[in-house]
Write an enzyme that holds these catalytic residues in place. Structure first.
Site, PDB file in Angstrom:
ATOM      1  CB  SER A  93      -0.941   0.015   1.207  1.00  0.00           C
ATOM      2  OG  SER A  93      -0.201   0.100   2.411  1.00  0.00           O
ATOM      3  CE  LYS A 136      -2.760   2.379   4.858  1.00  0.00           C
ATOM      4  NZ  LYS A 136      -2.602   1.492   3.683  1.00  0.00           N
TER       5      LYS A 136
END
Length: 254
Positions: A93, A136
């Protein structure tokens, strides 16, 4: 008779002298025996004393190593608990900034001494399930309006989109129609590989699916990461290669 009388003292003197000589010899024999015993004792105790001394030295060394190991363990625990956070990236990701199975070190004190900044790579507890740790990039800051349109991100209705050179490829999946109103003391997190990243765009739906939230309004709160759930700022990748994970150049041009 007189001659015998004259000889008697001489005989007594000789006997007395013989007795003294015998006594002296006995004393010498006893002294030699005592000295011999002391020598034997010294010879027998020498190896024992050396062995005892060697055992004492080994004991001291073992105690020294135990103390050193204890100090190291305490330091490691304190550092891991309060200074750094270790993380392994399980998915793609965050490609190509961070690859699957990369190992990172985050600095826990980064947000104790300063505020989280846009473009920081943060390690935090997943809002829907805090037993999981996510990695993230910080995109939206407290109080900001974040709009996603046609693969571009606009902050507070700005005409200029964010510059995002770190994206892996053209953003084509779930790339439009999103508006986030970031609450105070919260942050909006997105992955760099937007086409596969399970980030803030999906967390509200996941909260409803998991029944963590009962209503859509309640679910919206799970789109954001509160500051106290951020474990640290990712600062370096140490496996498989060493690389600093800074976004200073991006922050200067935001």
């Amino acid at each position: 008779m007189e001659e015998n009388k004259n000889k008697m003292p001489q005989n007594q003197y000789e006997e007395e002298e013989a007795k003294q000589l015998n006594t002296a010899q006995e004393v010498d024999v006893e002294s030699e025996y005592t000295e011999a015993q002391q020598v034997r004792k010294t010879l027998s105790e020498g190896p024992v004393a050396e062995e005892n001394e060697e055992k004492a030295d080994i004991k001291k060394e073992v105690i020294s190593w135990i103390r050193l190991i204890a100090i190291v363990v305490v330091v490691v625990v304190v550092v891991k608990q309060f200074v750094i956070v270790n993380a392994i990236v399980p998915t793609g990701s965050m490609e190509n900034t961070i690859m699957p199975d990369d190992r990172l070190i985050g600095f826990r004190l980064a947000y104790k001494i300063g505020d989280p900044q846009r473009y920081d790579i943060a390690i935090f507890k997943y809002p829907v399930d805090e037993s999981q740790v996510y990695i993230k990039r910080i995109i939206g800051l407290p109080g900001e309006k974040v709009t996603i349109e046609d693969g571009k991100i606009y902050i507070d209705d700005s005409e200029e989109p964010l510059d995002e050179p770190y994206l892996k490829e053209e953003w084509t999946v779930e790339n439009t129609g999103y508006t986030f109103e970031v609450p105070e003391d919260c942050y909006l997190m997105l992955g760099d590989n937007r086409n596969i990243s399970a980030d803030a765009r999906y967390w509200a739906d996941e909260a409803l699916m998991c029944e963590t939230a009962q209503t859509e309004e309640e679910a919206e709160s799970y789109q954001y990461v509160s500051r106290d759930k951020i474990l640290g700022k990712a600062i370096v990748r140490y496996w498989p290669s060493i690389e600093m994970l800074t976004a200073d150049d991006l922050q200067q041009t935001k």
